[in-house]
Enzyme design. Structure first.
Site, short mmCIF file in Angstrom:
data_model
loop_
_atom_site.label_atom_id
_atom_site.label_comp_id
_atom_site.label_asym_id
_atom_site.label_seq_id
_atom_site.Cartn_x
_atom_site.Cartn_y
_atom_site.Cartn_z
N LYS A 31 0.81 -1.19 0.00
CA LYS A 31 0.00 0.00 0.00
C LYS A 31 0.86 1.26 0.00
O LYS A 31 0.38 2.35 -0.28
CB LYS A 31 -0.87 0.00 1.27
CG LYS A 31 -1.86 -1.16 1.35
CD LYS A 31 -2.59 -1.14 2.70
CE LYS A 31 -1.94 -2.16 3.60
NZ LYS A 31 -2.67 -2.52 4.81
N GLY A 32 2.14 1.07 0.31
CA GLY A 32 3.02 2.21 0.56
C GLY A 32 3.20 3.19 -0.58
O GLY A 32 3.46 4.36 -0.35
N GLU A 52 7.47 2.25 -6.51
CA GLU A 52 7.66 1.81 -5.12
C GLU A 52 7.89 3.00 -4.20
O GLU A 52 8.38 4.04 -4.63
CB GLU A 52 8.87 0.86 -5.03
CG GLU A 52 8.59 -0.55 -4.63
CD GLU A 52 7.86 -0.81 -3.33
OE1 GLU A 52 7.05 0.01 -2.86
OE2 GLU A 52 8.09 -1.89 -2.77
N ASP A 53 7.56 2.80 -2.92
CA ASP A 53 7.84 3.84 -1.93
C ASP A 53 9.31 3.83 -1.53
O ASP A 53 9.95 4.87 -1.48
CB ASP A 53 6.93 3.65 -0.70
CG ASP A 53 6.92 2.21 -0.16
OD1 ASP A 53 7.60 1.34 -0.74
OD2 ASP A 53 6.22 1.97 0.83
N GLU A 90 14.76 -1.23 -0.08
CA GLU A 90 15.65 -1.47 1.05
C GLU A 90 16.55 -2.67 0.75
O GLU A 90 17.54 -2.52 0.05
CB GLU A 90 14.82 -1.65 2.33
CG GLU A 90 15.67 -1.52 3.57
CD GLU A 90 14.91 -1.75 4.85
OE1 GLU A 90 13.83 -2.36 4.85
OE2 GLU A 90 15.43 -1.32 5.90
N PHE A 119 14.81 4.02 9.85
CA PHE A 119 13.41 3.71 9.58
C PHE A 119 12.61 5.00 9.44
O PHE A 119 12.68 5.86 10.31
CB PHE A 119 12.82 2.84 10.69
CG PHE A 119 11.52 2.20 10.30
CD1 PHE A 119 11.50 1.07 9.51
CD2 PHE A 119 10.32 2.77 10.69
CE1 PHE A 119 10.30 0.49 9.12
CE2 PHE A 119 9.11 2.21 10.31
CZ PHE A 119 9.10 1.06 9.53
N VAL A 120 11.86 5.12 8.34
CA VAL A 120 11.12 6.35 8.08
C VAL A 120 9.62 6.06 7.93
O VAL A 120 9.22 4.95 7.57
CB VAL A 120 11.64 7.07 6.81
CG1 VAL A 120 13.04 7.59 7.02
CG2 VAL A 120 11.58 6.16 5.59
N ARG A 142 0.78 6.49 7.70
CA ARG A 142 0.75 6.55 6.23
C ARG A 142 0.19 7.88 5.74
O ARG A 142 0.52 8.36 4.67
CB ARG A 142 -0.13 5.42 5.66
CG ARG A 142 0.46 4.03 5.80
CD ARG A 142 -0.30 3.07 4.90
NE ARG A 142 -0.13 1.67 5.25
CZ ARG A 142 0.85 0.89 4.81
NH1 ARG A 142 1.78 1.38 4.04
NH2 ARG A 142 0.92 -0.37 5.17
#
Ligand code: IMP
Ligand code: MG
Length: 179
Positions: A42-43, A98-99, A102, A151-152, A164
């Protein structure tokens, strides 16, 4: 919600500036091509809606939802498809949106699957990239911003499904993780 943030990494204005630049580049690269933008749920939803408004050529959109199997905090490398594309991508120029990239595990599996569907081309655009975390052999052709290994949250990115809806991206205060 805002009070849970330690620092803001990207403001609303900076995100819009990134979308504008990437949009101009994508408009040039995909002019007169059968472009299909595939958002990974969902990102990527917020980034996708802002980015595609900046791509000035004909395009279709579609979505995929996958889940990574996690053994503890590390991804095992397997992904399960929760929602597949709704139309064929054969002979199309596919752009995955994509968000954040990683370890690359998720995108590696998705690209292998989509490539097997006889696409004309397949590229990745990601808003954020954490290159220091990479495990899989994969890179995005279009990157909004490279960030350190932190981490963001915000602008689609979540911590346990929270944050979100923040319109910008930031890091969380350490005490939030220990709640
Ligand atoms: P990868 O398979 O390790 O590249 O994982 C990418 C996915 O992990 C992204 O699509 C996000 O859903 C999630 N992710 C990775 N880093 C972060 C982060 O800093 N904040 C929120 N989600 C993240
Ligand atoms: Mg994601």
């Amino acid at each position: 919600m805002k009070e849970d943030l330690k620092d803001i990494l990207l403001t609303e204005e900076e995100i819009q500036e990134i979308c504008k630049h990437l949009g101009e580049q994508l408009t040039r690269d995909y002019k007169d091509k059968p472009l299909v933008c595939v958002g990974i749920l969902k990102g990527s939803v917020m980034f996708m809606t802002d980015l595609i408004k900046r791509i000035n050529t004909h395009l279709a959109i579609d979505f995929m939802d996958v889940s990574s199997y996690h053994g503890g905090t590390e991804s095992t490398g397997e992904v399960q498809i929760l929602k597949d594309l709704s139309a064929s991508i054969e002979n199309k120029d596919v752009l995955i949106i994509e968000d954040i990239l990683e370890t690359g595990t998720t995108l590696k599996s998705i690209t292998e699957l989509l490539r097997s569907r006889k696409v004309n081309s397949l590229e990745i655009v990601t808003l954020l990239d954490k290159p220091n975390r990479r495990k899989a052999d994969i890179e995005a052709k279009y990157v909004g911003k490279k960030i350190p290994d932190e981490f963001v949250v915000g602008y689609g990115l979540d911590y346990a499904e929270h944050y979100r809806n923040l319109p910008y991206i930031g890091t969380l205060k350490p005490e939030i993780y220990n709640k």
